[in-house]
Enzyme design. Structure first.
Site, PDB file in Angstrom:
ATOM      1  N   CYS A   2      50.862   6.144  40.583  1.00 38.56           N
ATOM      2  CA  CYS A   2      52.234   6.359  40.130  1.00 38.56           C
ATOM      3  C   CYS A   2      52.894   7.499  40.895  1.00 38.56           C
ATOM      4  CB  CYS A   2      52.257   6.728  38.657  1.00 38.56           C
ATOM      5  SG  CYS A   2      51.481   5.515  37.612  1.00 38.56           S
ATOM      6  N   ARG A  27      51.806   5.213  48.125  1.00 32.27           N
ATOM      7  CA  ARG A  27      50.805   5.650  47.155  1.00 32.27           C
ATOM      8  C   ARG A  27      50.275   4.497  46.306  1.00 32.27           C
ATOM      9  NH1 ARG A  27      51.146  11.419  46.311  1.00 32.27           N
ATOM     10  NH2 ARG A  27      50.009  11.075  44.403  1.00 32.27           N
ATOM     11  N   TRP A  74      51.857   2.332  38.638  1.00 29.36           N
ATOM     12  CA  TRP A  74      50.611   1.618  38.947  1.00 29.36           C
ATOM     13  C   TRP A  74      49.968   1.366  37.585  1.00 29.36           C
ATOM     14  CZ3 TRP A  74      45.249   2.420  38.526  1.00 29.36           C
ATOM     15  CH2 TRP A  74      44.445   1.673  39.408  1.00 29.36           C
ATOM     16  N   ASN A 100      53.317  10.400  35.149  1.00 26.48           N
ATOM     17  CA  ASN A 100      52.081  10.051  35.869  1.00 26.48           C
ATOM     18  C   ASN A 100      50.916  10.581  35.048  1.00 26.48           C
ATOM     19  OD1 ASN A 100      53.694   9.193  37.933  1.00 26.48           O
ATOM     20  ND2 ASN A 100      53.127  10.809  39.365  1.00 26.48           N
ATOM     21  N   GLY A 101      49.819   9.824  34.991  1.00 26.14           N
ATOM     22  CA  GLY A 101      48.652  10.308  34.235  1.00 26.14           C
ATOM     23  C   GLY A 101      48.423   9.445  33.007  1.00 26.14           C
ATOM     24  N   GLU A 489      31.356   2.807  55.445  1.00 27.37           N
ATOM     25  CA  GLU A 489      32.793   2.976  55.670  1.00 27.37           C
ATOM     26  C   GLU A 489      33.396   1.711  56.306  1.00 27.37           C
ATOM     27  OE1 GLU A 489      35.002   4.845  54.698  1.00 27.37           O
ATOM     28  OE2 GLU A 489      36.640   4.782  56.149  1.00 27.37           O
ATOM     29  N   LYS A 493      36.379  -0.325  54.598  1.00 29.15           N
ATOM     30  CA  LYS A 493      37.659  -0.512  55.298  1.00 29.15           C
ATOM     31  C   LYS A 493      38.022  -1.988  55.336  1.00 29.15           C
ATOM     32  CE  LYS A 493      38.900   2.493  55.380  1.00 29.15           C
ATOM     33  NZ  LYS A 493      38.981   3.872  55.022  1.00 29.15           N
ATOM     34  N   GLU A 496      38.921  -3.411  51.764  1.00 27.05           N
ATOM     35  CA  GLU A 496      40.132  -2.957  51.085  1.00 27.05           C
ATOM     36  C   GLU A 496      41.413  -3.490  51.714  1.00 27.05           C
ATOM     37  OE1 GLU A 496      40.460   1.312  50.771  1.00 27.05           O
ATOM     38  OE2 GLU A 496      39.785   1.621  52.803  1.00 27.05           O
ATOM     39  N   HIS A 512      15.070  -6.220  52.313  1.00 24.18           N
ATOM     40  CA  HIS A 512      14.792  -6.012  50.881  1.00 24.18           C
ATOM     41  C   HIS A 512      15.840  -6.695  49.998  1.00 24.18           C
ATOM     42  CE1 HIS A 512      11.594  -3.296  51.948  1.00 24.18           C
ATOM     43  NE2 HIS A 512      12.413  -2.690  52.795  1.00 24.18           N
ATOM     44  N   LYS A 611      47.016   5.235  47.002  1.00 21.40           N
ATOM     45  CA  LYS A 611      46.613   6.232  47.993  1.00 21.40           C
ATOM     46  C   LYS A 611      45.928   7.427  47.337  1.00 21.40           C
ATOM     47  CE  LYS A 611      46.301   8.042  52.053  1.00 21.40           C
ATOM     48  NZ  LYS A 611      45.206   7.496  52.857  1.00 21.40           N
TER      49      LYS A 611
HETATM   50  C1  F6R Z   1      39.672   4.353  51.295  1.00 24.54           C
HETATM   51  C2  F6R Z   1      40.282   5.529  50.699  1.00 24.54           C
HETATM   52  C3  F6R Z   1      39.739   6.003  49.401  1.00 24.54           C
HETATM   53  C4  F6R Z   1      39.831   7.534  49.336  1.00 24.54           C
HETATM   54  C5  F6R Z   1      39.416   8.020  47.938  1.00 24.54           C
HETATM   55  C6  F6R Z   1      39.434   9.536  47.865  1.00 24.54           C
HETATM   56  O1  F6R Z   1      40.237   4.038  52.529  1.00 24.54           O
HETATM   57  O2  F6R Z   1      41.219   6.076  51.225  1.00 24.54           O
HETATM   58  O3  F6R Z   1      38.447   5.566  49.192  1.00 24.54           O
HETATM   59  O4  F6R Z   1      39.005   8.074  50.304  1.00 24.54           O
HETATM   60  O5  F6R Z   1      40.292   7.504  46.997  1.00 24.54           O
HETATM   61  O6  F6R Z   1      40.686  10.043  48.191  1.00 24.54           O
HETATM   62  P1  F6R Z   1      40.890  11.560  48.546  1.00 24.54           P
HETATM   63  O7  F6R Z   1      40.231  11.811  49.857  1.00 24.54           O
HETATM   64  O8  F6R Z   1      42.376  11.751  48.611  1.00 24.54           O
HETATM   65  O9  F6R Z   1      40.241  12.351  47.457  1.00 24.54           O
END
Ligand code: F6R
Length: 616
Positions: A2, A27, A74, A100-101, A489, A493, A496, A512, A611
């Site tokens: 949000c 975001r 969100w 937000n929250g 990672e 990537k 997502e 395994h 984000k």
């Molecule tokens: C994936 C991604 C998320 C963030 C996670 C932590 O591409 O961006 O997995 O890494 O939400 O976010 P931060 O680093 O802002 O605490």
């Protein structure tokens, strides 16, 4: 997640609100709305879906008020509907609120308000709060107009459990915004003849770079030409006006198609910025004054715990390999969301690091607070100056990667990787790493941006490979030792942004269980190391090939594969062992990006993702 934008000033609020919402769109959200103060009434316009849909509606209605609040939601409590979108109005239409929250005790408050005759038109916890404010407002002395608005909010917040960043407007106050925060960011931007109170500086960085960061428990009262801050417990606060270092252009696309693409290509610069000022004069070690710890104190550390979420957690896992190898200090890596509730017994000489690009991730913030509560020195690696985690930690390292707008983290991740590599060097040189090894390490770091640039120059080739593999629905990413976190990672990537099912494993774990997935329909991306373990990885590749699995390998120049083993090969420059994870990351980022583009996915706004994750 949000987002909040709110405006008071001499101009119509509408433009600033819609423009601000567009700038925080990255975001993640699923509905949006605005409320403006129009000649003694509050007018609310809300729409599920994209901000463009809201903007069209706002253009039709043409609100003219110079005071307004806006929100991107969100969904948490209740589906994505117009009724659940913010702003929420109180029953009497006097107050509008964006939030937000999560208000954790909203059910109890709702029952109380229902017993007082209040009704609710949404399923949200936020509508409960705006009515609680309205309830307290009616109880406040009517002759004290100055205090009445703020006081009703303060009294309401005393009853609230959970987290919030809120901004409220009231039809009795045509110029006033009142905001408050607890574990959810709120920042005041001070412009010429206008003020913007938002959850993210991107919302107003085009208009002003003078900001005041609100702290937990603070309430801010803002008019177009003044503002004051108090606390929920009625203390006055002296505000500190700070300058933000980001410029509006940093958060614009330029000639790129997507922010993710732009940010992948910004990595040589982001890495240089992360390293700048952190080499010793004799170029034999790194230096990190911001940790606020003397060499003596650092030598006494006999365990380090790293906490983070998602991609940042992968950077922590890399830190474990690096710090244990180069500094010989035992490292543990924790998901922040687990650590905060796990009550792990820690030794007195334990140092805790939290890693967070945004500096606002709620679980990581909670892990930081829990660690500090128990008396452990808690440091942060963080990209956003002034973020909550940066301010609450006992010291730390800024990444200086610039704003990361693409939801999938790219440049922030590699800048975390370079920082943890330098940390390993710094701690290693204080213990038993030789001067020669230190100087070799520094030389390797200095070559890194150019090496990343060389991989980026091959992007067209990687795009062709991506097009070839884009139709698959399952992928495995496999790597050993220090490349295992990059396998995780790579899988994250890809899933997502392209919604393809992908899993990351240490290559030797294949037999395994995951080997059952191998078939011509499930390609494996192998990240190969440059050291002796390379031969072990080759054996794992043979296991895949024997089961007709396609293999895409990422390997350093000069590595030789048996004929027919590898279907496609991406070559990276040979590098110091500590920096191989960074070089291996670039191809997996490009691969995911181009596969997602090929499948027509909305790369910068992947479904369901946000984000900055400011809820538990
Ligand atoms: C994936 C991604 C998320 C963030 C996670 C932590 O591409 O961006 O997995 O890494 O939400 O976010 P931060 O680093 O802002 O605490």
């Amino acid at each position: 997640m949000c987002g909040i934008v709110s405006y008071t000033g001499k101009r119509s609020a509408r433009q600033a609100l819609i423009d601000g919402l567009k700038r925080i769109e990255y975001r993640g959200y699923d509905s949006a709305g605005i409320a403006t103060h129009e000649k003694d009434t509050l007018q609310v316009i809300r729409k599920p879906g994209r901000i463009e849909v809201l903007a069209e509606e706002v253009d039709k209605v043409e609100p003219e008020g110079t005071l307004g609040i806006a929100h991107t939601r969100w969904a948490t409590h209740g589906e994505v509907t117009e009724a659940n979108a913010h702003p929420h109005l109180s029953n009497n239409g006097k107050f509008a609120l964006v939030h937000n929250g999560i208000i954790e005790n909203y059910v109890t408050i709702k029952k109380f308000l229902e017993s007082e005759g209040y009704t609710f038109s949404s399923e949200t916890d936020s509508e409960v709060l705006v009515n609680l404010i309205s309830y307290h407002y009616d109880k406040e002395p009517k002759n004290d107009k100055n205090n009445r608005f703020c006081e009703s909010i303060r009294k309401s917040l005393l009853h609230v459990e959970g987290t919030y960043g809120i901004v409220v407007i009231c039809d009795d106050y045509p110029n006033d915004l009142v905001g408050a925060r607890k574990s959810s960011p709120l920042i005041l931007g001070i412009g010429k003849d206008e003020k913007i109170l938002a959850s993210d500086v991107s919302a107003f960085v085009k208009r002003t770079q003078d900001v005041v960061y609100l702290r937990d428990g603070e309430i801010i009262h803002v008019t177009e030409d003044d503002f004051s801050i108090t606390t929920v417990t009625q203390k006055d606060v002296t505000a500190v006006i700070e300058k933000i270092e980001w410029k509006a252009e940093d958060a614009e696309l330029g000639s790129f198609k997507h922010f993710m693409e732009k940010e992948i290509f910004e990595q040589p610069t982001a890495l240089e910025n992360a390293m700048r000022g952190h080499f010793s004069e004799d170029a034999t070690t790194a230096i990190f004054g911001g940790l606020n710890m003397s060499a003596q104190e650092l030598r006494q550390v006999d365990r380090i715990i790293f906490c983070a979420c998602g991609t940042a957690w992968h950077a922590c896992l890399t830190a474990e390999y690096l710090i244990e190898r180069y500094a010989r200090i035992p490292v543990e890596v924790e998901y922040a969301s687990e650590f905060r509730y796990r009550n792990a017994p820690l030794d007195k000489n334990t140092l805790v690091f939290v890693v967070s690009q945004s500096g606002e991730t709620l679980d990581t913030l909670a892990a930081l607070r829990e660690s500090q509560r128990k008396g452990y020195r808690t440091l942060a690696i963080n990209n956003v100056v002034g973020s909550t985690i940066a301010r609450e930690s006992d010291g730390g390292i800024y990444q200086h990667a610039g704003p990361e707008i693409g939801v999938a983290s790219t440049k922030a991740f590699t800048s975390q990787l370079v920082i943890v590599a330098m940390l390993a060097l710094y701690l290693g040189r204080m213990r038993d790493m030789s001067l020669g090894d230190g100087s070799q390490f520094v030389n390797a770091l200095k070559q890194l941006p150019e090496q990343v640039h060389q991989i980026l120059e091959k992007s067209h080739y990687i795009q062709e490979i991506a097009q070839k593999y884009a139709h698959h629905e399952d992928f495995l990413f496999l790597g050993r030792q220090i490349l295992f976190p990059i396998a995780l990672e790579g899988a994250l990537k890809l899933k997502e942004i392209s919604y393809i099912h992908a899993e990351g494993y240490p290559a030797a774990e294949l037999k395994h269980g995951p080997i059952a997935l191998i078939s011509p329909k499930c390609p494996s991306v192998f990240l190969t190391n440059q050291e002796s373990i390379f031969n072990k990885t080759l054996a794992n590749m043979q296991e895949v090939k024997a089961r007709k699995g396609e293999i895409l390998a990422i390997a350093a120049a000069g590595r030789i594969f048996p004929e027919g083993l590898v279907d496609d090969l991406i070559i990276v420059p040979p590098a110091h062992a500590a920096l191989q994870p960074i070089l291996a990351t670039i191809p997996v980022q490009l691969l995911s990006y181009y596969i997602a583009v090929e499948r027509g996915c909305d790369v910068d706004k992947p479904r369901n993702l946000a984000k900055s994750v400011t809820v538990e």
